[in-house]
Scaffold this motif. Structure first.
Motif, mmCIF file in Angstrom:
data_model
loop_
_atom_site.group_PDB
_atom_site.id
_atom_site.type_symbol
_atom_site.label_atom_id
_atom_site.label_comp_id
_atom_site.label_asym_id
_atom_site.label_seq_id
_atom_site.Cartn_x
_atom_site.Cartn_y
_atom_site.Cartn_z
ATOM 1 N N VAL A 25 0.887 -1.167 0.000
ATOM 2 C CA VAL A 25 0.000 0.000 0.000
ATOM 3 C C VAL A 25 0.917 1.207 0.000
ATOM 4 C CG1 VAL A 25 -1.818 1.229 1.218
ATOM 5 C CG2 VAL A 25 -1.714 -1.265 1.361
ATOM 6 N N ASP A 26 0.859 1.993 -1.092
ATOM 7 C CA ASP A 26 1.868 3.032 -1.245
ATOM 8 C C ASP A 26 1.210 4.383 -1.494
ATOM 9 O OD1 ASP A 26 4.353 4.035 -1.283
ATOM 10 O OD2 ASP A 26 5.046 2.939 -3.057
ATOM 11 N N ASP A 27 1.026 5.127 -0.432
ATOM 12 C CA ASP A 27 0.449 6.469 -0.533
ATOM 13 C C ASP A 27 -0.996 6.431 -1.033
ATOM 14 O OD1 ASP A 27 0.406 9.148 -0.203
ATOM 15 O OD2 ASP A 27 1.449 9.632 -2.064
ATOM 16 N N VAL A 28 -1.811 5.687 -0.311
ATOM 17 C CA VAL A 28 -3.215 5.555 -0.695
ATOM 18 C C VAL A 28 -4.075 6.508 0.135
ATOM 19 C CG1 VAL A 28 -5.226 4.032 -0.485
ATOM 20 C CG2 VAL A 28 -3.137 3.206 -1.588
ATOM 21 N N SER A 29 -4.918 7.285 -0.556
ATOM 22 C CA SER A 29 -5.900 8.122 0.141
ATOM 23 C C SER A 29 -7.273 7.741 -0.370
ATOM 24 C CB SER A 29 -5.650 9.599 -0.147
ATOM 25 O OG SER A 29 -4.386 9.981 0.348
ATOM 26 N N LEU A 30 -8.197 7.554 0.545
ATOM 27 C CA LEU A 30 -9.571 7.267 0.111
ATOM 28 C C LEU A 30 -10.533 7.638 1.221
ATOM 29 C CD1 LEU A 30 -10.632 4.360 1.546
ATOM 30 C CD2 LEU A 30 -9.043 3.429 -0.114
ATOM 31 N N SER A 31 -11.792 7.784 0.853
ATOM 32 C CA SER A 31 -12.771 8.105 1.884
ATOM 33 C C SER A 31 -14.074 7.360 1.618
ATOM 34 C CB SER A 31 -13.019 9.608 1.928
ATOM 35 O OG SER A 31 -13.626 9.999 0.721
ATOM 36 N N VAL A 32 -14.807 7.130 2.685
ATOM 37 C CA VAL A 32 -16.118 6.495 2.583
ATOM 38 C C VAL A 32 -17.090 7.362 3.362
ATOM 39 C CG1 VAL A 32 -17.485 4.435 3.073
ATOM 40 C CG2 VAL A 32 -15.058 4.194 2.532
ATOM 41 N N ARG A 33 -18.185 7.753 2.696
ATOM 42 C CA ARG A 33 -19.172 8.574 3.402
ATOM 43 C C ARG A 33 -20.254 7.699 3.990
ATOM 44 N NH1 ARG A 33 -19.443 11.367 -1.615
ATOM 45 N NH2 ARG A 33 -17.551 12.585 -1.815
ATOM 46 N N GLU A 34 -21.016 8.305 4.863
ATOM 47 C CA GLU A 34 -22.091 7.573 5.518
ATOM 48 C C GLU A 34 -23.101 7.069 4.494
ATOM 49 O OE1 GLU A 34 -25.021 9.029 8.743
ATOM 50 O OE2 GLU A 34 -22.998 9.164 9.587
ATOM 51 N N GLY A 35 -23.468 5.805 4.597
ATOM 52 C CA GLY A 35 -24.480 5.230 3.722
ATOM 53 C C GLY A 35 -24.009 4.927 2.312
ATOM 54 N N GLU A 36 -22.703 5.071 2.076
ATOM 55 C CA GLU A 36 -22.186 4.928 0.730
ATOM 56 C C GLU A 36 -21.636 3.516 0.498
ATOM 57 O OE1 GLU A 36 -19.494 7.964 -1.994
ATOM 58 O OE2 GLU A 36 -18.812 7.437 -0.001
ATOM 59 N N VAL A 37 -21.726 3.062 -0.757
ATOM 60 C CA VAL A 37 -21.046 1.827 -1.137
ATOM 61 C C VAL A 37 -19.869 2.213 -2.034
ATOM 62 C CG1 VAL A 37 -21.209 -0.410 -2.285
ATOM 63 C CG2 VAL A 37 -23.182 0.494 -1.042
ATOM 64 N N VAL A 38 -18.661 1.967 -1.524
ATOM 65 C CA VAL A 38 -17.462 2.366 -2.242
ATOM 66 C C VAL A 38 -16.715 1.118 -2.684
ATOM 67 C CG1 VAL A 38 -15.240 3.524 -2.032
ATOM 68 C CG2 VAL A 38 -17.259 4.523 -0.960
#
Ligand SMILES: Nc1ncnc2c1ncn2[C@@H]1O[C@H](COP(=O)(O)OP(=O)(O)OP(=O)(O)O)[C@@H](O)[C@H]1O
Ligand SMILES: [Mg+2]
Lengths: 322, 328
Positions: A25-38
């Motif tokens: 895992v090399d410099d990974v940015s991600l986000s998950v919002r409420e109620g979301e399917v990512v």
């Protein structure tokens, strides 16, 4: 990004071998919002499982989170005490794994495996059994009172995966991370499990799903937003309709072409020439350049960063910075 | 499907008992042949070297040695089914009553050694497996190797020299202090003090064996996927290891321990002899020195049946703990 349930920033997780380091895992940015399917999609070996396991630090002894933040409800899971982290695992963030056959304790009854989670996080209340039956009912297992007393070997693969989902759900988490939850199942059962996950996210307020897969069909059917991962890096982020309509990164385009030509051998994706590079010594610049049909001189020299391109974001030198 | 029926378990036990019958029968045949086909005159062996010709003739008639071999075999079976294992000339007593007298002391010694060795061995194996290739693991492996390769009669003598002769902490030998008349708790304490050294010496090999097996089996289980799933539930390492993994890892260890029970009995002969422990082992040793065949073969029969029973019990435990085993 304040409405994010999970916000991962510049995460690096490496496996340390005796003589080499795997930058999974090399410099990974991600986000998950409420109620979301990512979704996280990518070929085998691109670091999807490594990313998933890093999020709740479910790592083998040779793995280290080198840098980065994993923000969840005001806490940084990357630096949280192990004892505090255990209160989050299974309660706030739970996991569903790839092969349901091997992820249940073979010597413990189904009911006990579920109640173990509930009593661990919510204490031994008098309505424990009711809660266990309810969790089995929530994943549509027929005659749950009977299944309580079954051992894992008495259930089919699909049923086992339902049990694992029931365990993951039992403490009403805010996020479920599902790592290829259907890959090991029969095709007909795959659809049912996906349908179940989808219904659960829709019905339970505050539940989000991070779905890891290498199947773009699954992404199309399930996800709101997708991250495309290649060789330990996120190369593209997009909402599902943009991803399928206008894939930006050549890797995403290649994945789509491969998927559309329906060259599936077993369950492995084929059709993109070449293989995911060795993560002990990844290519310089853009890691995809050796396989990229648009490769330019700069691609092997300088690493592209993720930039906004319309509604998507991609890391590719084809798109000039505005 | 569903849980296991008690009647299914009963059926299983009965079937396993029936399966034990051919084994015991084979032991009896072997035992009989051992005497019948022994080179030389069996009457001479039974009566000892200094027997007069008249006495030899008497022995031949008592044992029916003048009759055909198959008749003698049926007599022998008949006698054994009636609990008659022969008569010991050396001890001047029926073998059955001799064995019954000596059995409790041996069972106490074996039981104590086994229970303590299992607890220590399992703990050592588990703790070693939790951190493979750590210092802790290295120590366990070294101790295990040492215990495995140390002859227990030698270890016994060393222990007597150190703890009994030099330090005078524990009695030298025997099971009770003969010079004192003790009753009640004092007697129990006295027996326990006598038990410490022989049980420890006998247990050392078992600790080594169990620790080694437990480590391997535990490592195997800790590599499995469901361990990861348990961690994802938020369980602590300790409850994963001791609640889930141990239960999965202990079954193969249990089986090997049961299989190895004959090695433990062999060890008991030596340890009982070194410590003058008044049990079966000591008796067999004396019988071998004296050429007292009825005692040797009688013990052989009893021990064989015991080993078959231990293996049966192990199989039943295995089937009770592991739901995947079907009572075929
Ligand atoms: N325990 C480990 N020790 C060392 N390297 C590892 C370990 N686990 C995974 N890796 C390496 O990390 C890289 C990423 O693996 P990962 O399992 O995350 O891929 P993936 O995207 O999940 O692939 P798949 O689709 O096959 O599940 C691979 O190069 C793999 O060899
Ligand atoms: Mg994976």
């Amino acid at each position: 990004m304040s409405d994010s349930l999970l916000d991962v920033r510049n995460l690096r997780m490496y496996f340390y071998g005796s003589s080499q380091v795997v930058r999974a895992v090399d410099d990974v940015s991600l986000s998950v919002r409420e109620g979301e399917v990512v979704g996280i999609v990518g070929e085998s070996g691109s670091g999807k499982t490594a990313t998933a396991l890093s999020l709740i630090r479910l790592l083998p002894p040779n793995a280290r989170i080198v840098s980065g933040e994993i923000l969840h409800k005001g806490k940084n899971l990357a630096s949280l005490e192990e004892t505090e982290l255990r209160k989050i695992r299974g309660a706030e963030i739970s996991m569903v794994f790839q092969d349901p056959m091997t992820f249940l304790d073979p010597l413990m009854k189904i009911g006990d495996q579920i109640s173990e989670s509930i009593s661990l996080h919510q204490g031994k209340t008098s309505d424990l059994k009711v809660k266990v039956v309810d969790s089995l009912r929530a994943v549509s297992i027929p005659s749950p009172e009977k299944v309580l007393d079954y051992y894992p070997h008495q259930l089919s693969g699909g049923m086992k995966q339902r049990v694992l989902i029931a365990i993951a759900l039992s403490c009403e988490p805010s996020l479920i991370i599902a790592d290829e939850p259907t890959t090991a199942l029969d095709v007909t059962v795959q659809g049912q499990i996906l349908e179940l996950l989808k219904t659960l996210v829709r019905k339970r307020r505050g539940l989000s799903l991070l779905l890891i897969t290498h199947d773009l069909g699954v992404v199309a059917e399930m996800c709101d937003r997708v991250y495309v991962m290649y060789a330990g890096k996120i190369v593209e982020e997009a909402d599902v309709s943009s991803l399928f309509k206008e894939p930006k990164h050549p890797y995403t385009q290649a994945l789509l072409t491969a998927a559309n030509s329906i060259y599936f051998v077993g369950r492995e994706m084929v059709g993109i020439e070449g293989v995911v590079p060795d993560l002990t010594n990844p290519p310089s610049g853009c890691r995809f350049h050796p396989r990229c049909q648009y490769a330019m001189p700069i691609c092997s020299e300088k690493e592209p960063i993720l930039i906004d391109i319309g509604t998507s974001r991609a890391a590719c030198w084809l798109y000039p910075k505005k | 499907m569903g849980g296991k029926e008690p009647s299914a378990l009963a059926n299983y036990v009965v079937r396993r008992l029936l399966e034990g019958i051919p084994v015991v029968f084979a032991v009896l045949v072997l035992n009989f042949l051992l005497i019948a086909l022994y080179p030389g005159d069996p009457a001479q062996i039974l009566a000892g070297q200094e027997a007069t010709p008249q006495y030899l003739q008497q022995i031949r008639i008592i044992y029916g040695l003048d009759r055909p071999i198959y008749e003698r075999f049926f007599d022998y079976l008949w006698a054994i089914f009636h609990g008659n294992l022969g008569y010991s000339f050396f001890f001047q007593e029926p073998v059955t009553s001799l064995i019954l007298q000596k059995l409790p002391a041996t069972l106490m010694l074996l039981g104590t050694a086994m229970v303590i060795a299992s607890l220590i061995g399992i703990l050592m194996g588990v703790e070693a497996a939790r951190k493979p290739h750590s210092l802790r693991d290295g120590v366990v492996s070294a101790v295990s190797l040492l215990g495995y390769s140390t002859p227990n009669f030698w270890l016994g003598q060393l222990a007597i020299l150190l703890f009994s002769v030099n330090l005078r902490w524990l009695p030298v030998a025997g099971m009770t202090t003969l010079t004192q008349q003790l009753g009640g708790l004092a007697y129990v304490a006295d027996v326990l003090r006598h038990l410490v050294l022989p049980a420890s010496v006998l247990g050392v090999y078992q600790v080594a064996l169990i620790a080694h097996l437990q480590r391997g089996s535990m490592l195997e289980v800790l590599r499995q996927n469901f361990i990861l799933a348990l961690r994802s539930k938020g369980l602590s390492e300790r409850s994963i290891v001791y609640k889930h993994a141990l239960r999965n890892a202990i079954l193969p260890v249990l089986t090997v321990i049961a299989f190895d029970i004959s090695a433990l009995l062999g060890g008991a002969v030596l340890v009982e002899t070194v410590f003058d422990w008044p049990g079966i082992g000591r008796m067999v040793f004396d019988a071998i020195i004296a050429g007292d065949y009825p005692v040797i073969t009688g013990t052989f029969v009893v021990v064989s049946i015991g080993v078959v029973m231990v293996n049966l019990v192990t199989d039943v435990i295995y089937a009770l703990v592991d739901p995947r085993i079907h009572y075929r």
